[in-house]
Each structure stands twice: as C-alpha cells, then as structure tokens.
Motif scaffolding. Structure first.
Motif, PDB file in Angstrom:
ATOM      1  N   THR A   1      -2.824  -7.383  -6.340  1.00  0.00           N
ATOM      2  CA  THR A   1      -1.815  -7.388  -5.272  1.00  0.00           C
ATOM      3  C   THR A   1      -2.406  -7.797  -3.928  1.00  0.00           C
ATOM      4  OG1 THR A   1      -2.172  -5.019  -5.039  1.00  0.00           O
ATOM      5  CG2 THR A   1      -0.258  -5.691  -6.330  1.00  0.00           C
ATOM      6  N   ASN A   2      -3.713  -8.045  -3.895  1.00  0.00           N
ATOM      7  CA  ASN A   2      -4.346  -8.494  -2.649  1.00  0.00           C
ATOM      8  C   ASN A   2      -5.022  -9.858  -2.893  1.00  0.00           C
ATOM      9  OD1 ASN A   2      -5.931  -8.913  -0.363  1.00  0.00           O
ATOM     10  ND2 ASN A   2      -6.214  -6.721  -0.031  1.00  0.00           N
ATOM     11  N   PRO A   3      -4.227 -10.944  -2.842  1.00  0.00           N
ATOM     12  CA  PRO A   3      -4.726 -12.269  -3.236  1.00  0.00           C
ATOM     13  C   PRO A   3      -5.979 -12.711  -2.496  1.00  0.00           C
ATOM     14  CG  PRO A   3      -2.366 -12.336  -2.804  1.00  0.00           C
ATOM     15  CD  PRO A   3      -2.821 -10.978  -2.416  1.00  0.00           C
ATOM     16  N   ASN A   4      -6.018 -12.521  -1.178  1.00  0.00           N
ATOM     17  CA  ASN A   4      -7.202 -12.979  -0.426  1.00  0.00           C
ATOM     18  C   ASN A   4      -8.462 -12.281  -0.928  1.00  0.00           C
ATOM     19  OD1 ASN A   4      -5.646 -14.615   1.114  1.00  0.00           O
ATOM     20  ND2 ASN A   4      -5.437 -13.164   2.814  1.00  0.00           N
ATOM     21  N   HIS A   5      -8.306 -11.010  -1.244  1.00  0.00           N
ATOM     22  CA  HIS A   5      -9.456 -10.228  -1.697  1.00  0.00           C
ATOM     23  C   HIS A   5      -9.903 -10.689  -3.090  1.00  0.00           C
ATOM     24  CE1 HIS A   5     -11.838  -6.611  -2.751  1.00  0.00           C
ATOM     25  NE2 HIS A   5     -12.112  -6.654  -1.470  1.00  0.00           N
ATOM     26  N   VAL A   6      -8.939 -10.967  -3.954  1.00  0.00           N
ATOM     27  CA  VAL A   6      -9.287 -11.442  -5.309  1.00  0.00           C
ATOM     28  C   VAL A   6     -10.092 -12.740  -5.198  1.00  0.00           C
ATOM     29  CG1 VAL A   6      -8.391 -12.317  -7.517  1.00  0.00           C
ATOM     30  CG2 VAL A   6      -7.249 -10.391  -6.399  1.00  0.00           C
ATOM     31  N   LEU A   7      -9.618 -13.660  -4.363  1.00  0.00           N
ATOM     32  CA  LEU A   7     -10.308 -14.942  -4.209  1.00  0.00           C
ATOM     33  C   LEU A   7     -11.716 -14.735  -3.644  1.00  0.00           C
ATOM     34  CD1 LEU A   7     -10.165 -18.024  -4.472  1.00  0.00           C
ATOM     35  CD2 LEU A   7      -9.254 -18.115  -2.150  1.00  0.00           C
ATOM     36  N   ALA A   8     -11.819 -13.858  -2.659  1.00  0.00           N
ATOM     37  CA  ALA A   8     -13.141 -13.599  -2.056  1.00  0.00           C
ATOM     38  C   ALA A   8     -14.109 -13.037  -3.104  1.00  0.00           C
ATOM     39  CB  ALA A   8     -12.996 -12.628  -0.884  1.00  0.00           C
TER      40      ALA A   8
ATOM     41  N   PHE B   1      -0.623   1.192 -10.353  1.00  0.00           N
ATOM     42  CA  PHE B   1      -1.541   0.980  -9.227  1.00  0.00           C
ATOM     43  C   PHE B   1      -0.859   1.039  -7.861  1.00  0.00           C
ATOM     44  CE2 PHE B   1      -3.306  -1.698 -12.829  1.00  0.00           C
ATOM     45  CZ  PHE B   1      -4.101  -0.654 -13.301  1.00  0.00           C
ATOM     46  N   ASP B   2       0.313   1.669  -7.823  1.00  0.00           N
ATOM     47  CA  ASP B   2       1.023   1.773  -6.539  1.00  0.00           C
ATOM     48  C   ASP B   2       0.155   2.439  -5.471  1.00  0.00           C
ATOM     49  OD1 ASP B   2       3.140   0.584  -7.710  1.00  0.00           O
ATOM     50  OD2 ASP B   2       4.505   2.309  -7.632  1.00  0.00           O
ATOM     51  N   ALA B   3      -0.650   3.403  -5.892  1.00  0.00           N
ATOM     52  CA  ALA B   3      -1.476   4.132  -4.918  1.00  0.00           C
ATOM     53  C   ALA B   3      -2.531   3.238  -4.274  1.00  0.00           C
ATOM     54  CB  ALA B   3      -2.145   5.325  -5.596  1.00  0.00           C
ATOM     55  N   ALA B   4      -2.747   2.028  -4.875  1.00  0.00           N
ATOM     56  CA  ALA B   4      -3.728   1.092  -4.304  1.00  0.00           C
ATOM     57  C   ALA B   4      -3.036  -0.048  -3.565  1.00  0.00           C
ATOM     58  CB  ALA B   4      -4.597   0.511  -5.430  1.00  0.00           C
ATOM     59  N   ASN B   5      -1.708   0.051  -3.434  1.00  0.00           N
ATOM     60  CA  ASN B   5      -0.948  -1.052  -2.843  1.00  0.00           C
ATOM     61  C   ASN B   5      -0.211  -0.584  -1.583  1.00  0.00           C
ATOM     62  OD1 ASN B   5       0.687  -3.186  -2.239  1.00  0.00           O
ATOM     63  ND2 ASN B   5       1.629  -3.338  -4.278  1.00  0.00           N
ATOM     64  N   PRO B   6      -0.679  -1.000  -0.408  1.00  0.00           N
ATOM     65  CA  PRO B   6      -0.027  -0.560   0.836  1.00  0.00           C
ATOM     66  C   PRO B   6       1.468  -0.899   0.875  1.00  0.00           C
ATOM     67  CG  PRO B   6      -2.136  -1.604   1.308  1.00  0.00           C
ATOM     68  CD  PRO B   6      -1.871  -1.819  -0.152  1.00  0.00           C
ATOM     69  N   ARG B   7       1.892  -1.950   0.179  1.00  0.00           N
ATOM     70  CA  ARG B   7       3.323  -2.298   0.172  1.00  0.00           C
ATOM     71  C   ARG B   7       4.149  -1.296  -0.626  1.00  0.00           C
ATOM     72  NH1 ARG B   7       0.940  -7.272  -0.260  1.00  0.00           N
ATOM     73  NH2 ARG B   7       1.207  -7.370  -2.510  1.00  0.00           N
ATOM     74  N   LYS B   8       3.442  -0.484  -1.429  1.00  0.00           N
ATOM     75  CA  LYS B   8       4.147   0.561  -2.206  1.00  0.00           C
ATOM     76  C   LYS B   8       3.774   1.948  -1.687  1.00  0.00           C
ATOM     77  CE  LYS B   8       5.881  -2.077  -5.725  1.00  0.00           C
ATOM     78  NZ  LYS B   8       5.323  -2.315  -7.027  1.00  0.00           N
TER      79      LYS B   8
ATOM     80  N   PHE C   1      -9.153   7.771  -7.651  1.00  0.00           N
ATOM     81  CA  PHE C   1      -8.244   6.638  -7.533  1.00  0.00           C
ATOM     82  C   PHE C   1      -7.406   6.778  -6.249  1.00  0.00           C
ATOM     83  CE2 PHE C   1      -4.592   3.973  -8.322  1.00  0.00           C
ATOM     84  CZ  PHE C   1      -5.201   2.844  -8.810  1.00  0.00           C
ATOM     85  N   PRO C   2      -7.197   5.751  -5.461  1.00  0.00           N
ATOM     86  CA  PRO C   2      -7.458   4.340  -5.756  1.00  0.00           C
ATOM     87  C   PRO C   2      -8.873   3.874  -5.455  1.00  0.00           C
ATOM     88  CG  PRO C   2      -6.226   4.503  -3.707  1.00  0.00           C
ATOM     89  CD  PRO C   2      -6.384   5.902  -4.219  1.00  0.00           C
ATOM     90  N   GLY C   3      -9.727   4.717  -4.951  1.00  0.00           N
ATOM     91  CA  GLY C   3     -11.125   4.349  -4.753  1.00  0.00           C
ATOM     92  C   GLY C   3     -11.320   3.224  -3.745  1.00  0.00           C
ATOM     93  N   TYR C   4     -12.413   2.465  -3.946  1.00  0.00           N
ATOM     94  CA  TYR C   4     -12.771   1.399  -3.000  1.00  0.00           C
ATOM     95  C   TYR C   4     -12.640   0.017  -3.637  1.00  0.00           C
ATOM     96  CZ  TYR C   4     -14.681   5.165  -0.208  1.00  0.00           C
ATOM     97  OH  TYR C   4     -14.813   6.305   0.531  1.00  0.00           O
ATOM     98  N   PHE C   5     -12.557  -0.987  -2.754  1.00  0.00           N
ATOM     99  CA  PHE C   5     -12.469  -2.370  -3.217  1.00  0.00           C
ATOM    100  C   PHE C   5     -13.502  -3.225  -2.486  1.00  0.00           C
ATOM    101  CE2 PHE C   5      -8.425  -0.382  -4.013  1.00  0.00           C
ATOM    102  CZ  PHE C   5      -8.187  -0.742  -5.336  1.00  0.00           C
ATOM    103  N   GLY C   6     -14.142  -4.085  -3.232  1.00  0.00           N
ATOM    104  CA  GLY C   6     -15.169  -4.946  -2.632  1.00  0.00           C
ATOM    105  C   GLY C   6     -16.381  -5.009  -3.551  1.00  0.00           C
TER     106      GLY C   6
END
Ligand code: TPP
Ligand code: SF4
Ligand code: MG
Length: 313
Positions: free
Chosen positions: A197-204, A232-239, A266-271
């Motif tokens: 749900t975070n396209p820029n992050h996936v690409l990075a 994964f709603d808990a990891a999605n600011p839009r939800k 969960f949702p933990g960290y991303f990167g």
C-alpha cells in the motif's frame, strides 16, 4: 519485443554502415513489459507489487533479454506470467534453487524471485534458509498475505494465532514464523520490509535490494482481499493504521538490533533492517573456476573430467 532497440543499418557485406551513429536504447515502457492481464482478484495487493516491478524495469533500464523473473506456485507466484520477458513459473517451493542455477551461471543478470508466504516458508522453507546462508546473488520478494490464497484459505506459516481457515476451523494454534527474524538468522545479507500500500517505499526497497551484491530478501505485505481482508489495515495510514519507518539512527550492519526491530509488535517497522557485504557464493565460485581454468588450459573436456575423477580416488 521492444521497438526501442536501436536499428543500425547493415551493409550487404555484413558490416555496420559507418556514417550512422548508434543511438542509445530507450528504457522499456510498461506497455512493452506487461503481458497478459493479471488474473488476480480485483483489489489484490499483488497488483501493486507487479506495477512497481514494471517501474523498476523502466527506471533502471533493464532490457527484455536481461529481465529474469522466477516464481514457485501460488497466486503471487503467477507473477512471471504477467511480465513480457524471460521468466519461470516453477515448482511449489522450488523457485530459489532454480533461481540459484540462473544466478550462478549468468552473472550478467540480476534474478528476481517473487512468491508467497506458503511457497517461501512452508514447502520452500528449507530452500529459503540455504539460499540465504549461501548468499546467492538475487532478490527475493515474498508477497506475504498471511494465508494460502490460491488454494482458497488455508493457514500459512505467517497466519497469526487464532486465524480461522479451512485447515484451522477453530482458529490457528501454531505460532507463526517471523520472516524478518528468519531471514536474518539464516544469513541473508540484505533484509527489508515493505507493504504494497506504499508504492514509493516498495520501489525504494526493490532498488536497494537490486543494488545489493548478495541475497536480498524483502517481505512485502500484500493483502489477500478474498481470504484475509483487512489483515494489514493497522499498517496502512489510509485505513487508520501507522507506517513506521526503521528509525534513522538504526545501524543496518547491527544484526542484533535488526533482530530486535523484527520483533516489534505488528505493524512493526518498514525499511532496511539489515545489510552486510560478505562475499557471495557467485564471487567465490567464479574465483575457483578462474584459477582452475588456468590449470587445465589446453585440455579437452574429457581430460578435465578424468582429472577430477582421478582426484576423487
Ligand atoms: C507440491 C505441491 N503441494 C501443494 C500444492 C498446492 N498449493 C498450490 S499454491 C499453495 C499455497 C500458496 O500459498 P502462498 O505461497 O502463500 O501464495 P498465495 O496464493 O497466498 O499468493 C499450495 C499449498 C502444489 N501446487 N504443489
Ligand atoms: S485469492 Fe487472494 S491472493 Fe489470490 S488473487 Fe485473490 S486476493 Fe490475491
Ligand atoms: Mg500467501
């Protein structure tokens, strides 16, 4: 195939016409890379991962003949079908050994492997550990939806406790594995986490993984809207959820800290959690081959084989 490939006029005698300068090849467009319309359910998180793979190919100018997409079996593993280039939809859980063969024999390519949590951590669990510890150069993106999607809702190794499925009608009782911890512990030299749900992050993350010389693993949360809606709603600011990036001061070479980050609720960290630059099996084998080739120069293939057999006696 691409029409972006520069056409260099050729004389009838086979030599290139001298007066025509060669033009640079243009990066492929999505239209040139997209194959069949994906057969995923509308809203499936996997669409986003595919779109970002197309973007990566476009941005990094990977030509058709260099695109190498490998997968096992599952909804997510249908991935190579949707990419108009070389790809393999292989045996359930066996994508990594197949990809290993390509990676070791074709150092000029960067192999991408896509698949699901079942493919990676159930039937393919052993291959995951061994490919990671051998540090084979490739990028493995696991589209984790916490369920077996293709076979219509069985418990997967990442399904949380209590998840009701066709194999656990009263709720899952087995403790789920933590893919990030497992990757770090197995010896993966690049370990990252993202969400579709975070396209820029996936690409990075895909770009960083591709630039890493070693086994790069990405856990990408990818919702199965059919059999695990809202996982994964808990990891999605839009939800109403939160997307917390790995803290800026995290040292990616610190294995223990990476392991601690992976243990966050969960949702933990991303990167990027972990990264080190230890030599790959590719580099080590290339070295052995180079030094051996100098010792057998001039010998015929059967003589080289004979020499090897003699050594084993
Ligand atoms: C040897 C073998 N065992 C079982 C199956 C049935 N099967 C196909 S896909 C799958 C699980 C897929 O789950 P996952 O990898 O999480 O992918 P998803 O569909 O969720 O993307 C199973 C059990 C199979 N195809 N081959
Ligand atoms: S069943 Fe789930 S994982 Fe499979 S295509 Fe549909 S939404 Fe995606
Ligand atoms: Mg799955």
């Amino acid at each position: 195939m691409s029409e972006a490939i520069a056409e260099i006029p050729v004389h009838q005698n086979g030599s290139a016409a001298p007066s025509v300068p060669s033009t640079e090849r243009k990066g492929l467009t999505k239209k040139e890379i997209a194959a069949d319309h994906p057969t995923w359910c509308p809203g499936c998180g996997d669409f986003s991962v595919l779109a970002l793979y197309f973007k990566l190919i476009e941005k990094r100018k990977i030509w058709h003949e260099n695109i190498t997409t490998v997968a096992g079996i599952g909804c997510s593993s249908r991935f190579p079908y949707f990419v108009q280039a070389h790809g393999v939809h292989y045996i359930h859980g066996r994508a990594l050994p197949f990809a290993t063969g390509i990676s070791l024999s074709r150092p000029d390519l960067h192999v991408f492997v896509f698949g699901g949590d079942g493919d990676a951590f159930s039937i393919g669990g052993n291959h995951f550990n061994h490919t990671a510890r051998k540090n084979i150069k490739m990028t493995y993106c696991v589209m984790d939806n916490w369920v077996y999607g293709l076979t219509k809702k069985q418990t997967s190794p990442t399904s949380p406790l209590g998840f009701k499925s066709k194999t656990d009608q009263w709720g899952a009782v087995d403790y789920p594995i933590n893919p990030m911890k497992q990757a770090i512990a197995a010896g993966a030299s690049f370990v990252a986490r993202t969400t579709s749900t975070n396209p820029n992050h996936v690409l990075a993350m895909m770009e960083a993984a591709m630039d890493h010389d070693g086994f790069s693993f990405i856990e990408c949360l990818s919702e199965c809207v059919e059999f695990y809606e809202g996982a994964f709603d808990a990891a999605n600011p839009r939800k109403g959820g939160v997307f917390n990036e790995v803290p800026n001061d995290h040292d990616v070479t610190d294995e223990l800290n990476a392991y601690k980050l992976a243990g966050a609720d969960f949702p933990g960290y991303f990167g990027i959690f972990y990264k080190n630059n230890k030599p790959t099996k590719n580099a080590k084998e290339a070295e052995i081959i180079k030094s051996y080739q100098s010792k057998v120069a001039g010998l015929k293939d059967w003589q080289i084989l004979q020499k090897n057999f003699d050594k084993m006696k």
